[in-house]
Design an enzyme around this catalytic site. Structure first.
Site, mmCIF file in Angstrom:
data_model
loop_
_atom_site.group_PDB
_atom_site.id
_atom_site.type_symbol
_atom_site.label_atom_id
_atom_site.label_comp_id
_atom_site.label_asym_id
_atom_site.label_seq_id
_atom_site.Cartn_x
_atom_site.Cartn_y
_atom_site.Cartn_z
ATOM 1 N N ASN A 138 0.797 -1.229 0.000
ATOM 2 C CA ASN A 138 0.000 0.000 0.000
ATOM 3 C C ASN A 138 0.829 1.278 0.000
ATOM 4 O O ASN A 138 0.409 2.304 -0.527
ATOM 5 C CB ASN A 138 -0.995 0.004 1.165
ATOM 6 C CG ASN A 138 -0.312 -0.038 2.511
ATOM 7 O OD1 ASN A 138 0.712 -0.707 2.695
ATOM 8 N ND2 ASN A 138 -0.865 0.664 3.485
ATOM 9 N N GLU B 51 5.173 -3.104 12.662
ATOM 10 C CA GLU B 51 4.211 -2.019 12.464
ATOM 11 C C GLU B 51 3.006 -2.653 11.794
ATOM 12 O O GLU B 51 3.031 -2.980 10.613
ATOM 13 C CB GLU B 51 4.828 -0.917 11.600
ATOM 14 C CG GLU B 51 3.992 0.363 11.585
ATOM 15 C CD GLU B 51 3.016 0.409 10.436
ATOM 16 O OE1 GLU B 51 1.792 0.238 10.705
ATOM 17 O OE2 GLU B 51 3.439 0.606 9.302
ATOM 18 N N CYS C 140 -2.850 2.337 7.069
ATOM 19 C CA CYS C 140 -2.947 1.764 8.410
ATOM 20 C C CYS C 140 -3.222 2.803 9.485
ATOM 21 O O CYS C 140 -3.836 2.493 10.505
ATOM 22 C CB CYS C 140 -1.683 0.970 8.739
ATOM 23 S SG CYS C 140 -0.164 1.950 8.636
ATOM 24 N N GLU D 39 9.787 3.455 13.774
ATOM 25 C CA GLU D 39 10.602 3.826 12.630
ATOM 26 C C GLU D 39 10.531 5.329 12.480
ATOM 27 O O GLU D 39 9.561 5.960 12.885
ATOM 28 C CB GLU D 39 10.095 3.134 11.361
ATOM 29 C CG GLU D 39 10.155 1.613 11.455
ATOM 30 C CD GLU D 39 9.624 0.923 10.209
ATOM 31 O OE1 GLU D 39 8.637 1.411 9.635
ATOM 32 O OE2 GLU D 39 10.192 -0.095 9.825
#
Length: 478
Positions: free
Chosen positions: A154, A252, A286, A460
């Site tokens: 994505n 994640e 997300c 991150e």
């Protein structure tokens, strides 16, 4: 085949490897449903070669001085920016997102390489005074070792960029497996790094059957660190595999982002910007807002503004400059949207906008607004990962926080209020790794990106991003 879509390869040992004598997978343009490329899939021998090269190149790269690593990463950032129009077009062809969103993503991917280039120069240690005379005590931080990195389809530029830039800055070699549905974008990043002078073999790019590739790489003693972005179920699986080798993993994972809109907020702003946030990337984001919780006195006004703005969105091929919402990435996403909406409606929900697949070519689905959704509807528990927004009222702060924190997800959350006291209380009370107050744009290169609870662990980006690729070594010397 599409003449404007790049040829696809594996990248192992500094060599671009084509599909000869390998199985291939189709890459499909989601706006047309047509095949635009064939992706070579790595064999077991390819993966073994990637592991061998990663192990050997790590010994060289970890000894490369930080200044030299930084110069290579900065040069790669410059090349990515120079090539941004081409890379963005590749992304839109294979993933579907509007070209403006694709350009923004490529630009931000370059920013991560720029940011972590500077971080390479700032890897430090410390000298700790000893409690014995004549003893020198030092703590050094060194690259953890070869990394296996797994990224989804994505965000095919920014997600690999976060992992690659931090790991390479730390001195790690990397084997990256991007999403097979959007491979060309990641290959463009690899080509920029190669052209920037990254030593051959420090980066490998492989594609294949995801379960086979991940099990092969994670089980290898060569791999010292695993990083994954994707769904919660796959995150659990990879975490268990990493644990078998006592390997650290950064995860994640998914989310189901709540938005708390208090009645003292700018209601129109929260609604209109909420529409842009929710349906960006066709909802396949997300950290996107999915559950809009509106204080009861403002509920009707918010719903009216939100529905009006949703119906005004322009849907179409992402290559068209006026498109705001592109197609879903694949037919699986279409089926999931239909299932979630049908389940909610069967249980009493109402559809105020959208709710249907669009006829014709491609994987288009209308941006959809649901109200009166009962708690036993699947969409109240499962991450939609598509163009569905849920609107529901709440009464007070404790009521709103209870619903916002109800799910096991804890990636992103948002709140809108004009009260400083409410802003402080809601930020403290929300269980999420990233929180936006009076805004939806919460991602920045200099800030950590990550969640809590079942949305994963580790961050991150920001100064935190490089820490997971370093290991501490204590040295006591007399």
């Amino acid at each position: 085949m599409n003449a404007f879509y790049d040829s696809l390869y594996l990248f192992i040992g500094g060599e671009w490897i084509d599909a000869q004598r390998r199985d291939t997978a189709a890459v499909v343009n989601p706006a047309t449903g047509s095949e635009i490329g064939r992706l070579p899939l790595a064999t077991a021998e390819d993966l073994d070669q990637a592991l061998d090269v990663a192990q050997r190149s790590f010994q060289q790269w970890r000894q490369t001085v930080p200044d030299q690593r930084a110069k290579i990463l900065k040069r790669a950032a410059d090349l990515i920016l120079e090539r941004a129009p081409h890379i963005a077009t590749q992304m839109t062809l294979e993933e579907g997102k509007p070209i403006g969103e694709a350009m923004d993503e490529v630009t931000r991917a370059a920013e991560y390489f720029e940011w972590f280039a500077e971080s390479a120069r700032r890897i430090d240690g410390r000298v700790v005074p000893a409690n014995r005379p004549g003893v020198l005590q030092m703590v050094k931080r060194q690259a953890i070792g070869p990394v296996a990195a797994f990224t989804p389809w994505n965000f095919p530029a920014i997600t690999p960029a976060r992992k690659l830039s931090a790991a390479l800055a730390a001195g790690c070699s990397v084997i990256l497996k991007p999403g097979e549905e959007s491979p060309s974008t990641a290959l463009a990043l690899a080509r920029a790094l190669d052209d920037a002078g990254l030593p051959k073999g420090v980066l490998q790019l492989v594609f294949g059957v995801p379960d086979q590739v991940s099990s092969h790489l994670i089980a290898s003693p060569v791999i010292r660190k695993v990083t994954f972005t994707g769904s919660v179920p796959i995150g659990r699986l990879l975490s268990a595999r990493a644990a078998e080798g006592v390997k650290p993993i950064t995860l994640e994972l998914g989310g189901h982002g709540p938005v708390l809109v208090f009645d003292d907020a700018d209601i129109h702003k929260a609604a209109v910007e909420g529409v842009a946030n929710r349906f960006r990337g066709t909802g396949q984001v997300c950290i996107s807002s999915t559950r809009f919780l509106i204080q009861r006195a403002a509920y009707d006004r918010f719903v009216e503004s939100f529905v009006t703005a949703t119906k005004a969105l322009r849907i179409g091929n992402g290559l068209h400059p006026h498109t705001q919402v592109g197609p879903l990435a694949n037919p699986r996403q279409l089926g999931k949207m239909e299932e979630l909406i049908a389940d909610a409606v069967a249980k009493g929900a109402r559809v105020l906008a959208g709710g249907e697949c669009l006829p014709g070519q491609g994987f288009f689905f209308e941006p959809t607004v649901l109200v009166d959704v009962p708690m036993d509807a699947r969409v109240m528990h499962e991450e939609p990962f598509g163009p569905i927004a849920i609107l529901m009222p709440f009464d007070d702060l404790s009521d709103g926080l209870a619903e916002a924190n109800r799910l096991p997800y804890g990636l992103s959350a948002y709140a809108f209020t004009s009260s400083a006291r409410t802003a402080i209380d809601v930020a403290d009370g929300l269980e999420a790794g990233m929180i936006g107050i009076n805004q939806y744009r919460i991602v920045a290169t200099e800030l950590p990106f990550g969640g809590m609870k079942e949305s994963g662990h580790g961050s991150e980006g920001g100064i935190e991003g490089i820490e997971h690729y370093l290991t501490n070594k204590f040295i006591s010397q007399i």
